[in-house]
Design an enzyme around this catalytic site. Structure first.
Site, PDB file in Angstrom:
ATOM      1  N   GLU A   1       0.844  -1.198   0.000  1.00 25.12           N
ATOM      2  CA  GLU A   1       0.000   0.000   0.000  1.00 25.12           C
ATOM      3  C   GLU A   1       0.882   1.252   0.000  1.00 25.12           C
ATOM      4  OE1 GLU A   1      -3.693  -0.514   2.253  1.00 25.12           O
ATOM      5  OE2 GLU A   1      -3.382   1.518   2.964  1.00 25.12           O
TER       6      GLU A   1
ATOM      7  N   HIS B   1       7.322 -26.715   3.002  1.00 22.18           N
ATOM      8  CA  HIS B   1       6.603 -27.906   2.531  1.00 22.18           C
ATOM      9  C   HIS B   1       5.569 -27.515   1.485  1.00 22.18           C
ATOM     10  CE1 HIS B   1       8.424 -30.540   5.555  1.00 22.18           C
ATOM     11  NE2 HIS B   1       8.478 -29.419   6.254  1.00 22.18           N
TER      12      HIS B   1
ATOM     13  N   LYS C   1     -13.393   2.261  -1.795  1.00 22.91           N
ATOM     14  CA  LYS C   1     -14.424   2.749  -0.870  1.00 22.91           C
ATOM     15  C   LYS C   1     -15.470   3.558  -1.640  1.00 22.91           C
ATOM     16  CE  LYS C   1     -11.401   2.941   3.242  1.00 22.91           C
ATOM     17  NZ  LYS C   1     -10.935   3.676   4.408  1.00 22.91           N
TER      18      LYS C   1
HETATM   19  C1  G6Q Z   1      -4.135   2.126   5.679  1.00 25.20           C
HETATM   20  C2  G6Q Z   1      -5.247   2.255   4.754  1.00 25.20           C
HETATM   21  C3  G6Q Z   1      -6.448   1.385   5.055  1.00 25.20           C
HETATM   22  C4  G6Q Z   1      -7.281   1.865   6.218  1.00 25.20           C
HETATM   23  C5  G6Q Z   1      -8.620   1.126   6.213  1.00 25.20           C
HETATM   24  C6  G6Q Z   1      -9.488   1.486   7.374  1.00 25.20           C
HETATM   25  O1  G6Q Z   1      -3.126   2.776   5.631  1.00 25.20           O
HETATM   26  O2  G6Q Z   1      -5.584   3.567   4.576  1.00 25.20           O
HETATM   27  O3  G6Q Z   1      -6.080   0.052   5.258  1.00 25.20           O
HETATM   28  O4  G6Q Z   1      -6.618   1.679   7.418  1.00 25.20           O
HETATM   29  O5  G6Q Z   1      -9.277   1.371   5.014  1.00 25.20           O
HETATM   30  O6  G6Q Z   1      -9.769   2.841   7.390  1.00 25.20           O
HETATM   31  P1  G6Q Z   1     -10.454   3.504   8.641  1.00 25.20           P
HETATM   32  O7  G6Q Z   1      -9.557   3.314   9.810  1.00 25.20           O
HETATM   33  O8  G6Q Z   1     -10.635   4.953   8.284  1.00 25.20           O
HETATM   34  O9  G6Q Z   1     -11.759   2.792   8.833  1.00 25.20           O
END
Ligand code: G6Q
Length: 554
Positions: A357, A389, A517
Site C-alpha cells: 500500500e 513444505h 471505498k
Molecule cells: C491504511 C489504509 C487502510 C485503512 C482502512 C481502514 O493505511 O488507509 O487500510 O486503514 O481502510 O480505514 P479507517 O480506519 O478509516 O476505517
C-alpha cells in the site's frame, strides 16, 4: 520541497549499478564466499541482539557502495530528517508523517499547526493505560456487574492488521482469561461466528476507524450494537461495552459512543502505521500497558538508529537498498517474508499491506508517471516451516528470482530443546541451500550414496540440480519479546520509506484504497431494489443483475 534530480535512471550510481548488474550475472555467491572468509563480518549488522546477516546477497563491496551513493544522491538523509521533524511529506494529503512521534513521547516538542503533538500522544497513552488496567484487573465491569472476558476489535486494513499481528506475536505475554477477537470482513459470517462464542454482558467492543466512514467497519459495528442491545436493552449500558478509536470524533459520537469512551488518533498517522497509537488498544488490553510501552520503546530504538546511524551501518537503509538492487537491477518482481517463529504467523500479512500500500505507486512526487523503472514489489510469505513444505519448491527450482527475508528467534518462551533446534536447523539449512544450491558433482554423489545405477543417475540428474545463488537476508534476535517486536516492525516501516525515497514516490497516501471505498458506496444504493441496472459497463451491469436475479430477498 523535492530538490533531488528528476530522473532516477540518469543518476551516475543508477547507471553504474546497471553495469554491475550485468557483471554479477556470471558470478555465483559460492564464489563470493569461497574467495572472502570475512564476508559474513563485512556484510552483517547488529542493533543489540537483533542481527541482520545480508552476506548471502548477490552483492560486492562496490555494489553496496553504489547503492549507498544512490541513496545519497536521492537525498535520503534529508528525507529522514523531514519525516522525523514533522514536515508535510505526505504532500498529496497535506499531512505530516509522524508515527515515530507515537513511540518517543518524551522527545523535543513537535508542533503541527501550532499544537504540540507529543502532549496529545501522552494524554492518549494515559487514557489507554487507564482503560487497559481497568479491564485486566477486572475493575471495568459490564452492565450486569461482571468483568470483561472478551474484547472484540472491529476495524479493517490499518485498523485491524497491526493489532491482529501484534496480539498473536505477543501471545505469551497475554492474560489467558481475556480472549481477543478481530472482526474485519463485512461478510456477516465473520461477525456472526464471533458473536456465537461470546456474551454481551462480558464483552467489550472496540470500534477502530480513523475516518469513521468505512462502510465495512460501520456495518459490522451496527450489527454488534444491535446484538448487544437486543439483550442489554437499556441504551445507557452501551457505555460499559463500546469504545471507539478515531480521528473523527463527531461521527463516533453520532454512532452512539459516549465522548469519554473515544480515543483520539490523528491525521498525521497513516492507518498502516497506526498500531502504535490507540489503534493498538486491543494489544494494550491483551498484554498490558507496560508491554505495550516496551513495544513502543523497541520501535523508538529503531527510530533512533535509523535517524543517527551512518547509511552504511543503518539497518533499514541496507535492507531497503538490497530490495532496490533486486527490484530495479536484477529483475525480481516479488519478495518473500519467511518467519520461523509461530507467533509471527501474521507478520507477512501485516508487511504485505505496509509495503504494497505504501509503495504500490506509479506517479512520482512531481506528478509525473514513472515509466523507466519499477516501484514496489509483490510481497508474499508465510511461516517458513509451512512454506518449506509448500512454495519453497518454486523458490529453489523455479524460473523466478525471489529474494527473501528469513526471521527467527534464538530462543522462545518454552524453548523445548528438540523443537527449537529442529526449527533452527531448518533456518540455517534453507539459507545455505538457497545460496549454494546443489552442483552436478554433489547431486551425483547423493544419488551414488543412495545406490542408484549410472543410467538412473544420468536420467535423474537434471531434476536433482539446484542452481542456488538465491538471495536471503537472515534476521536473528534473542527472543520475540515486546521490545524486539517493536524493533522489527519499525525496521520494516523505515525500509519501506527508504525505498519510497529512492523511487521518488509518496509512500504515505493510498488513493487505490480510497477508490474501492468510493465505488462500493456508489453501487450500494443500486442494490436496494430489484430493478435492473444499466449504469455501468456490460460486465458490471451483467454481474449486478445476475446477483439481483438470484438473491433470496428479491
Ligand atoms: C491504511 C489504509 C487502510 C485503512 C482502512 C481502514 O493505511 O488507509 O487500510 O486503514 O481502510 O480505514 P479507517 O480506519 O478509516 O476505517
Amino acid at each position: 520541497m523535492d530538490s533531488a534530480p528528476e530522473s532516477r535512471t540518469a543518476l551516475p550510481p543508477w547507471q553504474a549499478l546497471q553495469r554491475q548488474a550485468e557483471a554479477i550475472e556470471s558470478v555465483h555467491m559460492r564464489e563470493l564466499f569461497d574467495s572472502d572468509p570475512g564476508r559474513f563480518a563485512r556484510f552483517s549488522l547488529a542493533l543489540d541482539d537483533l542481527l541482520l546477516d545480508y552476506s548471502k546477497n548477490r552483492i560486492t563491496d562496490e555494489i553496496r557502495e553504489q547503492l549507498l551513493e544512490l541513496a545519497r544522491q536521492c537525498e535520503l538523509p534529508t528525507w529522514i530528517e523531514r519525516m522525523f521533524r514533522g514536515e508535510m511529506i505526505n504532500h498529496t494529503e497535506q499531512r505530516a508523517v509522524l508515527h515515530t512521534a507515537l513511540r518517543d513521547p518524551e522527545s523535543d516538542p513537535i508542533l503541527i499547526e501550532g499544537e504540540d503533538v507529543l502532549s496529545q500522544v501522552r494524554a492518549v497513552l494515559a487514557q489507554m493505560r487507564e482503560l487497559s488496567d481497568a479491564v485486566r484487573s477486572r475493575q471495568w465491569r459490564g452492565y450486569t456487574g461482571q468483568p470483561i472476558t472478551d474484547v472484540v476489535n472491529i476495524g479493517v486494513g490499518g485498523s485491524d492488521l497491526g493489532p491482529v499481528m501484534a496480539c498473536e506475536a505477543l501471545r505469551p505475554y497475554a492474560i489467558h482469561d481475556l480472549r481477543m477477537h478481530f472482526v474485519s470482513n463485512v461478510d456477516e459470517n465473520h461477525i456472526l461466528d464471533t458473536l456465537e462464542s461470546i456474551k454481551p454482558e462480558t464483552t467489550l467492543f472496540i470500534i477502530v476507524s480513523k475516518s469513521f466512514t468505512t462502510q465495512d467497519t460501520l456495518v459490522n459495528a451496527k450489527t454488534a450494537r444491535k446484538w448487544f442491545r437486543r439483550v442489554a436493552g437499556d441504551e445507557s449500558t452501551i457505555e460499559r461495552h463500546f469504545i471507539a478509536v478515531s480521528d473523527n470524533v463527531p461521527a463516533a459520537v453520532e454512532f452512539g459512543i459516549p465522548e469519554s469512551n473515544i480515543f483520539r488518533m490523528w491525521d498525521w498517522v497513516g492507518g498502516r502505521y497506526s498500531m502504535w497509537s490507540a489503534v493498538g488498544l486491543s494489544i494494550a488490553i491483551s498484554v498490558g500497558m507496560d508491554h505495550f510501552e516496551a513495544m513502543l520503546q523497541g520501535a523508538c530504538d529503531m527510530d533512533r538508529h535509523f535517524r543517527s546511524a551512518p547509511l552504511e551501518q543503518n539497518m533499514p537503509v541496507i535492507l531497503g537498498l538490497l530490495g532496490i538492487w533486486y527490484n530495479n537491477f536484477l529483475g525480481a518482481q516479488t519478495y518473500a517474508v519467511l518467519p520461523y517463529d509461530q507467533h509471527l504467523k501474521y507478520l507477512p500479512d501485516y508487511l504485505r499491506q505496509m509495503d504494497m500500500e505504501s509503495n504500490g505507486k506509479s506517479v512520482d512526487r512531481r506528478g509525473n508517471p514513472i515509466t523507466d523503472y519499477e516501484t514496489g514489489p509483490v510481497l508474499f510469505g508465510q511461516l517458513g516451516i509451512t512454506g518449506q513444505h509448500a512454495f519453497y519448491q518454486l523458490m529453489h527450482q523455479g524460473t523466478k528470482l525471489i529474494p527473501a527475508d528469513i526471521i527467527a528467534p534464538i530462543t522462545s518462551l518454552h524453548c523445548i530443546r528438540d523443537h527449537h533446534r529442529t526449527l533452527m536447523s531448518n533456518v540455517f539449512a534453507q539459507t545455505e541451500a538457497f545460496m549454494r544450491g546443489k552442483t552436478d558433482t554433489e547431486a551425483r554423489a547423493d544419488m551414488q550414496a543412495q545406490g542408484l545405477d549410472e543410467a538412473e543417475i544420468e536420467r535423474l540428474l537434471p531434476y536433482r540440480l539446484f542452481p542456488g545463488n538465491k538471495p536471503t537476508n537472515t534476521l536473528l534476535f534473542r527472543t520475540l519479546d515486546p521490545r524486539t517486536l517493536g524493533r522489527l516492525i519499525a525496521l520494516y516501516e523505515h525500509k519501506v520509506f527508504v525505498q519510497g525515497v529512492i523511487w521518488n514516490i509518496n509512500s504515505f497516501d493510498q488513493w487505490g484504497v480510497e477508490l474501492g471505498k468510493q465505488l462500493a458506496a456508489k453501487i450500494l444504493p443500486e442494490l436496494e431494489d430489484s430493478n435492473s441496472i444499466d449504469s455501468h459497463d456490460a460486465s458490471t451491469n451483467g454481474l449486478i443483475n445476475y446477483y439481483k436475479g438470484l438473491r433470496p430477498d428479491k
